[in-house]
Scaffold this motif. Structure first.
Motif, PDB file in Angstrom:
ATOM      1  N   ALA A 181       0.829  -1.200   0.000  1.00  8.83           N
ATOM      2  CA  ALA A 181       0.000   0.000   0.000  1.00  8.83           C
ATOM      3  C   ALA A 181       0.863   1.250   0.000  1.00  8.83           C
ATOM      4  N   ARG A 182       1.934   1.246   0.796  1.00  8.55           N
ATOM      5  CA  ARG A 182       2.824   2.410   0.855  1.00  8.55           C
ATOM      6  C   ARG A 182       3.529   2.635  -0.481  1.00  8.55           C
ATOM      7  N   LEU A 183       3.989   1.539  -1.088  1.00 13.92           N
ATOM      8  CA  LEU A 183       4.696   1.669  -2.367  1.00 13.92           C
ATOM      9  C   LEU A 183       3.761   2.133  -3.477  1.00 13.92           C
ATOM     10  N   ARG A 184       2.524   1.622  -3.480  1.00 11.00           N
ATOM     11  CA  ARG A 184       1.613   1.983  -4.547  1.00 11.00           C
ATOM     12  C   ARG A 184       1.282   3.468  -4.527  1.00 11.00           C
ATOM     13  N   ASN A 185       1.331   4.066  -3.361  1.00  8.77           N
ATOM     14  CA  ASN A 185       1.019   5.485  -3.238  1.00  8.77           C
ATOM     15  C   ASN A 185       2.267   6.338  -2.992  1.00  8.77           C
ATOM     16  N   GLN A 186       3.399   5.815  -3.354  1.00  9.30           N
ATOM     17  CA  GLN A 186       4.643   6.582  -3.218  1.00  9.30           C
ATOM     18  C   GLN A 186       4.586   7.843  -4.090  1.00  9.30           C
ATOM     19  N   ILE A 187       5.176   8.885  -3.594  1.00  8.71           N
ATOM     20  CA  ILE A 187       5.217  10.162  -4.319  1.00  8.71           C
ATOM     21  C   ILE A 187       6.666  10.507  -4.613  1.00  8.71           C
ATOM     22  N   ARG A 188       6.921  10.889  -5.860  1.00  7.86           N
ATOM     23  CA  ARG A 188       8.269  11.302  -6.255  1.00  7.86           C
ATOM     24  C   ARG A 188       8.212  12.737  -6.793  1.00  7.86           C
ATOM     25  N   VAL A 189       9.157  13.551  -6.337  1.00  5.83           N
ATOM     26  CA  VAL A 189       9.249  14.945  -6.774  1.00  5.83           C
ATOM     27  C   VAL A 189      10.327  15.017  -7.835  1.00  5.83           C
ATOM     28  N   ALA A 190       9.971  15.554  -9.003  1.00  7.32           N
ATOM     29  CA  ALA A 190      10.908  15.550 -10.121  1.00  7.32           C
ATOM     30  C   ALA A 190      10.727  16.779 -10.994  1.00  7.32           C
ATOM     31  N   SER A 191      11.792  17.073 -11.731  1.00  7.30           N
ATOM     32  CA  SER A 191      11.767  18.093 -12.787  1.00  7.30           C
ATOM     33  C   SER A 191      12.172  17.406 -14.084  1.00  7.30           C
ATOM     34  N   TRP A 192      11.663  17.899 -15.199  1.00  4.59           N
ATOM     35  CA  TRP A 192      12.036  17.290 -16.471  1.00  4.59           C
ATOM     36  C   TRP A 192      11.892  18.263 -17.630  1.00  4.59           C
ATOM     37  N   ARG A 193      12.602  17.918 -18.688  1.00  5.11           N
ATOM     38  CA  ARG A 193      12.503  18.666 -19.934  1.00  5.11           C
ATOM     39  C   ARG A 193      12.491  17.673 -21.078  1.00  5.11           C
ATOM     40  N   ILE A 194      11.642  17.919 -22.063  1.00  7.77           N
ATOM     41  CA  ILE A 194      11.539  17.039 -23.228  1.00  7.77           C
ATOM     42  C   ILE A 194      12.010  17.788 -24.463  1.00  7.77           C
ATOM     43  N   PHE A 195      12.988  17.211 -25.159  1.00  8.28           N
ATOM     44  CA  PHE A 195      13.475  17.751 -26.426  1.00  8.28           C
ATOM     45  C   PHE A 195      12.722  17.033 -27.553  1.00  8.28           C
ATOM     46  N   ALA A 196      11.857  17.761 -28.240  1.00  6.55           N
ATOM     47  CA  ALA A 196      11.041  17.165 -29.297  1.00  6.55           C
ATOM     48  C   ALA A 196      11.856  17.020 -30.575  1.00  6.55           C
ATOM     49  N   ALA A 197      11.876  15.820 -31.135  1.00  4.92           N
ATOM     50  CA  ALA A 197      12.634  15.581 -32.367  1.00  4.92           C
ATOM     51  C   ALA A 197      12.130  16.452 -33.509  1.00  4.92           C
ATOM     52  N   ALA A 198      10.821  16.775 -33.481  1.00  8.25           N
ATOM     53  CA  ALA A 198      10.254  17.576 -34.569  1.00  8.25           C
ATOM     54  C   ALA A 198      10.845  18.980 -34.623  1.00  8.25           C
ATOM     55  N   ASP A 199      11.503  19.411 -33.524  1.00  6.35           N
ATOM     56  CA  ASP A 199      12.104  20.750 -33.506  1.00  6.35           C
ATOM     57  C   ASP A 199      13.476  20.785 -34.169  1.00  6.35           C
ATOM     58  N   PHE A 200      13.977  19.625 -34.595  1.00  6.02           N
ATOM     59  CA  PHE A 200      15.323  19.549 -35.162  1.00  6.02           C
ATOM     60  C   PHE A 200      15.257  19.111 -36.627  1.00  6.02           C
ATOM     61  N   ASP A 201      16.270  19.489 -37.371  1.00  6.14           N
ATOM     62  CA  ASP A 201      16.328  19.111 -38.778  1.00  6.14           C
ATOM     63  C   ASP A 201      17.790  18.935 -39.170  1.00  6.14           C
ATOM     64  N   ARG A 202      18.072  17.935 -40.042  1.00  4.43           N
ATOM     65  CA  ARG A 202      19.425  17.703 -40.531  1.00  4.43           C
ATOM     66  C   ARG A 202      19.379  17.480 -42.050  1.00  4.43           C
ATOM     67  N   PRO A 203      19.160  18.507 -42.841  1.00  5.60           N
ATOM     68  CA  PRO A 203      19.006  18.312 -44.292  1.00  5.60           C
ATOM     69  C   PRO A 203      20.251  17.736 -44.961  1.00  5.60           C
ATOM     70  N   ASP A 204      21.400  17.870 -44.319  1.00  4.62           N
ATOM     71  CA  ASP A 204      22.628  17.403 -44.962  1.00  4.62           C
ATOM     72  C   ASP A 204      22.747  15.885 -44.999  1.00  4.62           C
ATOM     73  N   VAL A 205      21.854  15.153 -44.298  1.00  2.69           N
ATOM     74  CA  VAL A 205      21.976  13.703 -44.263  1.00  2.69           C
ATOM     75  C   VAL A 205      21.156  13.032 -45.349  1.00  2.69           C
ATOM     76  N   VAL A 206      20.464  13.791 -46.172  1.00  7.82           N
ATOM     77  CA  VAL A 206      19.561  13.183 -47.139  1.00  7.82           C
ATOM     78  C   VAL A 206      20.057  13.346 -48.577  1.00  7.82           C
TER      79      VAL A 206
END
Length: 634
Positions: A181-206
């Motif tokens: 019961a304690r584990l199922r309701n465990q709380i974790r405090v976190a920060s995160w950032r997501i780098f979206a692949a759609a924001d990047f481009d590499r035209p030189d590879v094509v």
């Protein structure tokens, strides 16, 4: 509407027994439909053979069960035919192991228990009551004798008994439940950032060189799937029913021949006193009670105090209204021969010793034809359609098996039209090929390679299909000019995902070198989610986006130590890359966890019971002599 015989066979008939135990299995004791040499064997368990035929039956049952779970169609990326077939074989092996273990341990099924289970099967009920006639008709349609079916039911009850006994030994200790019961309701405090692949481009590879190199290195990605066209016969129950003609004379004749079926049954209100067989001096006790009733004591009061049938004892022995077929035959004979108000002499049945009294009689009443005419016509249509379907199904199975190189004889014998499909692949098709069981049957080795008729394929709509391959197109590698655009898109997506990863790893390196999330977020506050509490059971406590994969990763990370933080990177779907910083882990206090204990105890019980059963089956398998013959299933 007509309930097709094939649907009964692979629907209720299979799942009645599956429902009795968690491990699915097919019926035992069914004779070979076709004669000839001995059955091909899929496995041997301690010398007991499991025929290929039984594995195919179980495969069909499991396939249909999975299809129902997924709304009628099994997703292509979840299960394939071989996986389902292997699961069916392993289930049958486990069932045989359990059967032998139950036999050795002395488990038995009482006749009373078998009767109770059979009387509860919906397919054998008419107007909510068990129908002996329907019971015989349905079993006859499946070529199963009542004796064989009752033995099958007895065996399924025994298997359920041993399974329940093993699972009951997996009781979780209360301290584990509290911890869970304690584990199922465990709380974790976190920060995160997501780098979206759609924001990047590499035209030189094509460039052209990169495209051509990718094409040469990945030919399988640009190879067409094998395609088939099939011819098939389809037995549709609704089409059969639509062609059934009945006249008014037929309907009236059916009513007159079966008038008792449309009569309201005689009902008798009954009360009883039951002394169980296991009770000491049961016969003497029931005779003493009979004397006390003769001496003037109240039946209801004695039933409340002494009857071992606790369901009726609390009501003064009242059983309610009883119709023929509801009770043990011996007891029923006594009840329907007693005058109203007279108490029987002691009667012995399998349950024990009874005293019964009929307190009210409601005579049987024949319902006029006009009142039940529509019901009579529906019954007649169903009966004729069912008989016709059995006949057509027999002819379809026999002719397609006896003439494996052509559907012509089966078509002529059944009157079913031979139809053909458009091209389809194992993964998709139209028309009848939209059903995955049809595609898998067409691509099975004997049908595709040897040109044989398939086994019957049961579809979700209740129809049955037999098919054969007409045309086949081999896989081929598509020309580069047809797939160049697709390759460019793949390379761009891969490059963008790599760029997102590099940016994320640069942030992880900065954090490793002493930078903090607060410092980094000051530069790009819109890109960071900072210090959010995430509950294992309910997710973020704020309205923020947290991908499921990232949340799972967060709760797999080691807890921080000594006021430090834990840092990690994770590639997400579509090439996105996440940087997550675990700042703190909070556990529920014991008194808080106890509040949630009752909500988790059932989950934990299931987990422990399942683990106990898996361990027991693994032990049985380690002690057994098992030989598998997978080549016989191809």
């Amino acid at each position: 509407m007509l309930q097709s015989i094939r649907d009964k066979a692979t629907g209720w008939l299979a799942y009645v027994i599956i429902g009795l135990i968690a491990i699915p299995f097919a019926l035992w004791g069914l004779g070979e439909y076709f004669g000839g040499a001995g059955p091909l064997v899929a496995a041997e368990v301690n010398g007991q053979e499991i025929p290929v035929r039984i594995v195919h039956q179980e495969t069909r049952a499991q396939r249909e069960q999975l299809a129902r779970m997924f709304g009628g169609e099994i997703p292509a990326d979840v299960f394939d035919e071989r996986a389902i077939r292997n699961a069916a074989l392993e289930a049958l092996i486990q069932r045989e192991l359990l059967r032998k273990a139950a036999e050795d341990a002395g488990f038995r099924a009482s006749e009373r228990g078998v009767i109770r289970e059979i009387r509860g099967i919906p397919a054998f009920l008419e107007d909510g009551r068990f129908s002996p006639e329907r019971y015989r008709t349905v079993l006859e349609a499946q070529r199963i004798s009542p004796g064989d079916f009752e033995r099958d039911m007895a065996q399924s009850i025994v298997l359920a008994q041993i399974q329940q006994a093993i699972e009951a030994s997996g009781d979780p200790p209360m301290d584990k439940a509290t911890e869970f019961a304690r584990l199922r309701n465990q709380i974790r405090v976190a920060s995160w950032r997501i780098f979206a692949a759609a924001d990047f481009d590499r035209p030189d590879v094509v460039g052209d060189d990169a495209v051509e190199a990718f094409y040469r290195e990945n030919p399988d990605r640009f190879t067409t799937a094998e395609r088939l066209q099939i011819a098939y016969l389809r037995l549709d129950p609704e089409a059969i029913e639509a062609r059934i003609d009945v006249t008014e004379e037929d309907v009236r004749e059916h009513y007159e021949v079966n008038v008792q079926r449309y009569a309201e049954p005689e009902l008798r209100r009954v009360r009883q006193i039951l002394i169980d067989h296991d009770a000491a001096d049961a016969e003497a006790r029931v005779r003493e009670l009979r004397q006390r009733i003769d001496a003037g004591e109240d039946f209801a009061e004695l039933a409340t105090e002494y009857s071992d049938d606790r369901l009726s004892a609390d009501r003064g022995g009242e059983l309610g209204q009883i119709a023929r077929g509801d009770l043990d035959q011996i007891l029923e004979t006594v009840i329907f021969s007693l005058p109203e108000g007279l108490i029987s002499q002691p009667v012995q049945t399998r349950l024990g010793w009874h005293l019964v009294e009929v307190t009210d009689i409601e005579p049987s009443r024949a319902q006029p034809f006009e009142e039940v005419r529509d019901e009579v016509e529906l019954d007649l249509r169903d009966r004729r359609a069912e008989q016709r379907q059995i006949q057509v199904l027999d002819d379809l199975l026999a002719q397609s098996f006896e003439n494996p190189d052509s559907l012509g004889p089966a078509s002529r014998a059944t009157g079913l039209e031979i139809r053909t499909t458009d091209w389809f692949t194992l993964e998709s098709g139209d028309g009848v090929a939209r059903f995955r069981p049809v595609r898998e049957a067409a691509f099975s080795t004997p049908v595709r390679r040897d040109g044989r008729n398939s086994e019957p394929v049961d579809l979700p709509d209740g129809s049955t299909v037999v098919l054969r391959v007409e045309e086949r197109q081999e896989p081929r590698v598509l020309p580069l000019d047809e797939v160049a655009g697709e390759i460019v898109e793949i390379l761009q997506q891969d490059a963008a995902a790599q760029a997102a990863r590099e940016q994320g790893e640069a942030v992880l390196e900065a954090l490793a070198n002493g930078r903090t999330v607060t410092e980094l977020a000051e530069q790009e506050p819109q890109n960071w989610v900072q210090s959010v509490s995430v509950n294992r059971a309910t997710g973020p406590e704020e309205d923020v986006d947290l991908p499921r994969a990232l949340m799972n990763h967060l709760f797999q990370m080691p807890a921080p130590r000594d006021d430090a933080v834990r840092k990690s990177g994770l590639r997400l779907a579509d090439g996105d890359y996440a940087v997550v910083v675990l700042e703190a882990v909070k556990m529920l206090e014991p008194d808080e966890a106890v509040v949630d204990l009752f909500r988790v105890i059932d989950d934990l019980q299931i987990a422990y019971s399942g683990a106990e059963m898996r361990a027991y089956l693994a032990w049985l398998e380690s002690e057994a002599k098992i030989r598998r013959y997978p080549e016989n299933l191809e």
